[in-house]
Write an enzyme that holds these catalytic residues in place. Structure first.
Site, mmCIF file in Angstrom:
data_model
loop_
_atom_site.group_PDB
_atom_site.id
_atom_site.type_symbol
_atom_site.label_atom_id
_atom_site.label_comp_id
_atom_site.label_asym_id
_atom_site.label_seq_id
_atom_site.Cartn_x
_atom_site.Cartn_y
_atom_site.Cartn_z
ATOM 1 N N HIS A 95 95.262 76.061 -2.492
ATOM 2 C CA HIS A 95 93.994 75.812 -1.786
ATOM 3 C C HIS A 95 92.857 76.584 -2.458
ATOM 4 C CE1 HIS A 95 96.214 74.836 2.111
ATOM 5 N NE2 HIS A 95 97.107 75.573 1.496
ATOM 6 N N THR A 97 89.434 78.616 -0.834
ATOM 7 C CA THR A 97 89.093 79.102 0.503
ATOM 8 C C THR A 97 87.812 78.481 1.047
ATOM 9 O OG1 THR A 97 87.818 80.917 -0.436
ATOM 10 C CG2 THR A 97 90.149 81.353 0.041
ATOM 11 N N GLU A 160 95.987 80.683 -1.135
ATOM 12 C CA GLU A 160 94.539 80.468 -1.052
ATOM 13 C C GLU A 160 93.848 81.230 -2.186
ATOM 14 O OE1 GLU A 160 92.492 78.761 0.975
ATOM 15 O OE2 GLU A 160 93.709 78.263 2.740
ATOM 16 N N HIS A 198 96.337 71.040 -1.685
ATOM 17 C CA HIS A 198 96.069 70.617 -0.308
ATOM 18 C C HIS A 198 95.516 69.197 -0.287
ATOM 19 C CE1 HIS A 198 94.535 72.127 3.881
ATOM 20 N NE2 HIS A 198 95.562 71.326 3.975
ATOM 21 N N ASP A 208 90.540 70.443 -1.382
ATOM 22 C CA ASP A 208 90.929 71.578 -2.229
ATOM 23 C C ASP A 208 92.311 71.395 -2.869
ATOM 24 O OD1 ASP A 208 91.648 71.824 0.571
ATOM 25 O OD2 ASP A 208 92.428 73.809 0.134
#
Ligand code: ZN
Length: 289
Positions: A95, A97, A160, A198, A208
């Site tokens: 991912h 953030t 992340e 993601h 993302d």
């Protein structure tokens, strides 16, 4: 009148000086930040309590309760096997953030109102924050689907990267990510194909890690796939939607699936149309899955 300590410093038997409130605030902040327990002492305690309650569930020794079609209880009993270990993660979901700092993300993941978390957060400086035991379930994938898996949180690790979503990823951050992925791939025997983003598992809903993410660098190290340098022409009867579906994409919204695929594997263009180049890339990549 002589003011009482600690609201003043006694400099001499005859002189007192008032200490501004800001000084106490600063001192408190420094003491909290530098204390052996650190600024996350409270949330670390909550983590431990939550993890203990999960372990409590795993330690239950109750036979399954079943009834037949008439409602009568089906006999059942508990007999513990001697052969077991923990279930392992089999996917890694990457991912960005979409926030401005790692500190902001740590805050997001340490307040319960957000209802989101990840196993790891990596700062732009390469600092790796491990927030959840790898065997526990983070709340990072949300409503998602890959192949026939509809509960990605139960089988994946979430990483992340501190990045606002419209900027290149910092080299130090990618270096740390590569080191982390190497360790995870080895520890849990995660297949090359199972390092995904993601956006791949939630097309149309999540963007993302986006077109700036260097998937080609990851693929060079065995984390996910990337197209070959020389591409074969996709055959005339090539069905791109079947190919996307076979890779794992949720093609119930075909346009969203195409955009998600292009954000990952084409990156220079992620319009919903499939050009001849896109078809060639897809034809090349899907055969690796
Ligand atoms: Zn995400």
């Amino acid at each position: 009148m002589t003011p009482a300590l600690p609201f003043s410093f006694r400099l001499s038997p005859f002189t007192y000086i008032k200490v501004p409130f800001a000084f106490y605030l600063l001192a408190f902040t420094l003491i909290t930040a530098c204390s052996p327990k650190g600024p996350y002492a409270v949330t670390n305690k909550i983590y431990k309590k939550e993890a203990d309650s999960v372990f409590g569930v795993m330690q239950r020794e109750q036979p399954v309760a079943l009834t037949d079609s008439t409602g009568a209880a089906i006999p059942s009993s508990w007999v513990g096997t001697v052969n077991l270990n923990a279930r392992k993660p089999n996917y890694v979901i990457i991912h960005f953030t979409a926030q401005d700092s790692a500190a902001q993300t740590l805050k997001t993941f340490t307040v319960s109102s957000t209802q989101v978390s990840a196993h790891y957060v990596i700062g732009r400086d390469g600092h790796v924050y491990h927030m959840l035991n790898d065997y526990l379930r983070a709340w990072q994938a949300g409503v998602s689907r890959w192949g026939s898996i509809t509960d990605m949180n139960s089988c994946s690790l979430g990483i992340e990267l501190d990045n606002n979503g419209s900027e290149p990823f910092a080299p130090a951050q990618i270096n740390s990510l590569l080191a982390l992925l190497a360790q995870l791939k080895k520890a849990y025997n995660i297949p090359t194909s199972n390092f995904i983003g993601h956006q791949d598992i939630a097309p149309g809903r999540k963007p993302d890690p986006g077109p700036y993410f260097p998937w080609h660098v990851l693929a060079q190290h065995g984390f996910g796939y990337w197209s070959d340098y020389i591409l074969e022409l996709a055959p005339d009867n090539f069905d791109p939607y079947t190919a996307l579906h076979l890779m794992g994409y949720d093609t119930r919204n075909p346009t969203a699936a195409v955009v998600a695929f292009k954000r990952h594997f084409v990156q220079t263009d992620y319009t919903p149309q499939l050009t001849q180049l896109d078809l060639n890339v897809l034809y090349n990549v899907y055969k690796k899955y």
